[in-house]
Enzyme design. Sequence first.
Site, short mmCIF file in Angstrom:
data_model
loop_
_atom_site.label_atom_id
_atom_site.label_comp_id
_atom_site.label_asym_id
_atom_site.label_seq_id
_atom_site.Cartn_x
_atom_site.Cartn_y
_atom_site.Cartn_z
N CYS A 1 40.27 37.45 43.06
CA CYS A 1 40.33 38.35 41.90
C CYS A 1 41.79 38.73 41.65
O CYS A 1 42.47 39.24 42.54
CB CYS A 1 39.49 39.60 42.16
SG CYS A 1 39.74 40.90 40.95
N CYS B 1 42.59 42.45 42.30
CA CYS B 1 42.62 42.76 43.75
C CYS B 1 43.96 42.32 44.33
O CYS B 1 44.56 43.05 45.13
CB CYS B 1 41.48 42.04 44.47
SG CYS B 1 39.88 42.83 44.29
N HIS C 1 37.35 46.73 44.82
CA HIS C 1 36.59 45.95 43.84
C HIS C 1 35.10 46.25 43.99
O HIS C 1 34.33 45.42 44.44
CB HIS C 1 36.86 44.45 44.06
CG HIS C 1 36.33 43.58 42.97
ND1 HIS C 1 37.12 42.69 42.28
CD2 HIS C 1 35.09 43.47 42.44
CE1 HIS C 1 36.37 42.07 41.37
NE2 HIS C 1 35.14 42.52 41.46
N ASN D 1 37.16 47.32 28.39
CA ASN D 1 36.33 46.24 27.87
C ASN D 1 35.23 45.95 28.88
O ASN D 1 35.49 45.80 30.07
CB ASN D 1 37.17 44.99 27.62
CG ASN D 1 38.12 45.18 26.45
OD1 ASN D 1 37.75 45.76 25.44
ND2 ASN D 1 39.34 44.70 26.58
N GLY E 1 35.35 41.09 25.08
CA GLY E 1 36.54 40.29 25.39
C GLY E 1 37.11 40.55 26.77
O GLY E 1 38.30 40.30 27.02
N THR F 1 38.38 39.91 30.20
CA THR F 1 38.84 38.67 30.82
C THR F 1 38.97 38.80 32.33
O THR F 1 38.88 37.80 33.04
CB THR F 1 40.20 38.23 30.24
OG1 THR F 1 41.15 39.27 30.41
CG2 THR F 1 40.08 37.87 28.76
N HIS G 1 38.85 48.08 34.86
CA HIS G 1 40.21 48.52 34.52
C HIS G 1 40.19 49.27 33.20
O HIS G 1 39.37 48.98 32.32
CB HIS G 1 41.18 47.35 34.45
CG HIS G 1 40.77 46.24 33.51
ND1 HIS G 1 39.85 45.28 33.86
CD2 HIS G 1 41.16 45.95 32.25
CE1 HIS G 1 39.70 44.44 32.84
NE2 HIS G 1 40.47 44.84 31.84
#
Length: 113
Positions: free
Chosen positions: A3, A6, A45, A87, A93, A95, A100
């Site tokens: 990730c 991370c 995470h 998001n 969207g 990504t 976050h």
Amino acid sequence: MDCLFCKIAAGEIPSKKIYEDEIVYAFYDIQPAAPTHFLVIPKAHTMENCAQINEENAQIMGHIFQVIARLARQLGLEENGYRVVTNCGEDAGQTVRHLHFHVLGGGPLGKMA
Ligand code: 5GP
Ligand code: ZN
């Protein structure tokens, strides 16, 4: 886990850090969408996005938003205002699948889509 965020939080991938404590990490977005654009993430995470907020993990949200308010103030965004965006999933969207919050400011942002 493979990730990106991370790795950024762990310092394995370089970033322009603004702040960190034991719970969160804040850094400038690599592709700013406003004069000031930074991201605040929980280091752990435990949530892919805000759809996974629940009774057990919700406490961290209060901390994240306190950090957002403090950093926005320190970076001079408070007076004219700023936008906080997260998001959640494909249609939004998203990504990077590590929770976050985008903080955008430093000039007029226009209307939301
Ligand atoms: P999303 O589209 O998932 O809501 O937001 C991901 C954000 O991460 C995007 O605004 C993108 O510019 C940013 N981003 C992607 N890769 C990197 C990176 O390697 N470093 C930094 N600082 N930001 C990144
Ligand atoms: Zn992650």
